[in-house]
Design a protein around this motif. Structure first.
Motif, short mmCIF file in Angstrom:
data_model
loop_
_atom_site.label_atom_id
_atom_site.label_comp_id
_atom_site.label_asym_id
_atom_site.label_seq_id
_atom_site.Cartn_x
_atom_site.Cartn_y
_atom_site.Cartn_z
N UNK A 78 44.93 39.11 30.90
CA UNK A 78 45.50 37.86 31.37
C UNK A 78 45.86 37.90 32.84
N UNK A 79 46.45 39.01 33.27
CA UNK A 79 46.84 39.16 34.68
C UNK A 79 45.61 39.32 35.57
N UNK A 80 44.70 40.24 35.17
CA UNK A 80 43.56 40.56 36.02
C UNK A 80 42.49 39.47 36.03
N UNK A 81 42.09 39.03 34.83
CA UNK A 81 40.92 38.15 34.72
C UNK A 81 41.29 36.68 34.78
N UNK A 82 42.24 36.26 33.95
CA UNK A 82 42.62 34.85 33.93
C UNK A 82 43.42 34.44 35.17
N UNK A 83 44.26 35.33 35.67
CA UNK A 83 45.11 34.98 36.79
C UNK A 83 44.54 35.41 38.13
N UNK A 84 44.59 36.69 38.42
CA UNK A 84 44.21 37.21 39.74
C UNK A 84 42.77 36.88 40.09
N UNK A 85 41.86 37.08 39.16
CA UNK A 85 40.43 36.83 39.42
C UNK A 85 40.17 35.39 39.85
N UNK A 86 40.73 34.44 39.13
CA UNK A 86 40.43 33.04 39.44
C UNK A 86 40.97 32.63 40.80
N UNK A 87 42.14 33.14 41.18
CA UNK A 87 42.71 32.78 42.48
C UNK A 87 41.89 33.39 43.61
N UNK A 88 41.63 34.70 43.54
CA UNK A 88 40.94 35.35 44.67
C UNK A 88 39.48 34.90 44.76
N UNK A 89 38.86 34.57 43.62
CA UNK A 89 37.48 34.08 43.69
C UNK A 89 37.43 32.70 44.34
N UNK A 90 38.35 31.81 43.95
CA UNK A 90 38.41 30.49 44.58
C UNK A 90 38.63 30.62 46.10
N UNK A 156 36.64 37.21 53.27
CA UNK A 156 35.94 36.62 52.13
C UNK A 156 35.22 37.66 51.29
N UNK A 157 34.57 38.60 51.95
CA UNK A 157 33.86 39.66 51.22
C UNK A 157 34.84 40.52 50.44
N UNK A 158 35.98 40.85 51.07
CA UNK A 158 37.00 41.66 50.38
C UNK A 158 37.56 40.91 49.18
N UNK A 159 37.79 39.61 49.32
CA UNK A 159 38.32 38.82 48.21
C UNK A 159 37.32 38.78 47.04
N UNK A 160 36.04 38.60 47.35
CA UNK A 160 35.02 38.58 46.29
C UNK A 160 34.90 39.95 45.63
N UNK A 161 35.06 41.01 46.42
CA UNK A 161 35.03 42.36 45.85
C UNK A 161 36.22 42.57 44.91
N UNK A 162 37.39 42.11 45.32
CA UNK A 162 38.58 42.20 44.46
C UNK A 162 38.38 41.39 43.17
#
Length: 350
Positions: A78-90, A156-162
């Motif tokens: 929930x923290x990694x995929x649903x939360x953090x992932x969606x914010x940093x990918x956007x 941007x590249x770092x955010x997509x990598x995260x």
């Protein structure tokens, strides 16, 4: 293979197909919603819509609360995929062009395979590795063909990598939880955890919703109901019946579907290089989801029963990998799913 084995296998394959189609459709919606909403507000709006949808379904189906033993995996995913992932990918996709985002985020399935092998004991058969290599080459081709009109930044590249790392970590954390709780429970409470994590963006969401066009808001709601609530549930259903590595490889069909949907919906006619990359993505998925027939071919004439046993044993090999890692695989007795190659945004796991 008996009918009793075929039916669950086909259901899981269908669930995987639904997932990749809906995640691919997220690309079109994000293009609209992302122009009116900031990364955090868009993530919160999407997760809120998804959590409300899943909550209603859970009440109707009486899904209940997951057992205590499943909460660790649910909370981490929930923290990694649903939360953090969606914010940093956007956020990342506002800093780089779509092609660069596709290139970086599509290392996610490779990370899933490596983490799954290390932490879950997932098998790494040659067909899976070969298929992932072909699909990644296709994703690189699609990405390069889309990188001509935009710009890229180190941030941007770092955010997509995260985002790719968070996606992989969330999938691997979710897998053990699915042995102890249902797909609906894992998805509902994982989405809820992600929504709570994004609550600091509530002020932005309220302010931007007042000025956003109706089409952008509707696309945000669509992202929550379909690519999140429905697609993440079908993903969890299929993941419970196969390995994390194979499910990760399946998502390489997403870039090919994105190319097709962008063509049909947005009128973006793909070039030959883009089409070639899409074909490579599909071919790699087909290879990674196929299964060696050595057990059947090794059985001589008149040994049909033995051949059937060999196939059944091969189907159980992936489930046995989880046992080797100390994971309860009681929910994985169903044979390995093989999604037919169909094919958010070219990045996976929208």
């Amino acid at each position: 293979m008996t009918k009793s084995l075929l039916r669950p296998e086909r259901a899981a394959a269908a669930a995987a197909v639904v997932t990749v189609v809906l995640w691919a459709s997220a690309f079109v919606s994000i293009r609209s919603a992302g122009s009116a909403y900031s990364p955090g507000a868009l993530a919160l709006g999407r997760l809120t819509s998804g959590a409300l949808t899943l909550g209603v379904i859970s009440l109707v189906r009486r899904g209940g609360v997951p057992p205590r033993s499943a909460w660790r995996g649910i909370a981490i995913s929930g923290v990694l995929w649903f939360g953090f992932y969606m914010v940093v990918l956007n956020w990342g996709e506002q800093q780089v062009d779509a092609g660069t985002a596709a290139l970086v985020v599509n290392i996610g399935p490779i990370l899933i395979a490596l983490l799954g092998s290390r932490l879950l004991g997932d098998a790494m058969p040659p067909r899976l590795l070969a298929g992932m290599a072909v699909s990644f080459a296709g994703a690189v081709t699609v990405g390069l063909s889309m990188s001509g009109d935009g710009g890229s930044s180190v941030l941007g590249v770092v955010l997509c990598l995260l985002a790719a790392v968070a996606y992989a970590g969330g999938v691997v954390a979710q897998k053990p939880a699915l042995a102890r709780a249902s797909a609906l429970q894992v998805t509902t409470f994982g989405c809820l955890v992600g929504a709570v994590m994004c609550l600091p963006f509530a002020g932005q969401l309220v302010h931007q919703a007042a000025d956003a066009p109706v089409s952008a808001t509707l696309n945000m709601v669509y992202l929550g109901v379909f690519p999140t609530a429905l697609a993440f549930t079908t993903w969890a259903y299929a993941l419970a019946r196969t390995t994390a590595s194979k499910m990760g490889a399946t998502t390489y069909a997403v870039p090919a579907l994105v190319v097709l949907m962008s063509w049909l919906v947005l009128g973006e006619v793909p070039g030959l290089l883009t089409l070639g990359g899409g074909v490579l993505c599909l071919a790699g998925v087909a290879v990674s989801r196929s299964r060696a027939r050595t057990a059947v071919q090794g059985a001589g004439p008149g040994t049909g029963a033995g051949a059937g046993t060999g196939v059944a044993a091969g189907a159980d090999a992936d489930a046995g990998a989880g046992t080797a890692a100390g994971v309860d695989t009681s929910a994985e007795a169903t044979p390995v799913v093989r999604a037919e190659p169909p094919t958010e945004d070219a990045p996976v796991g929208k």
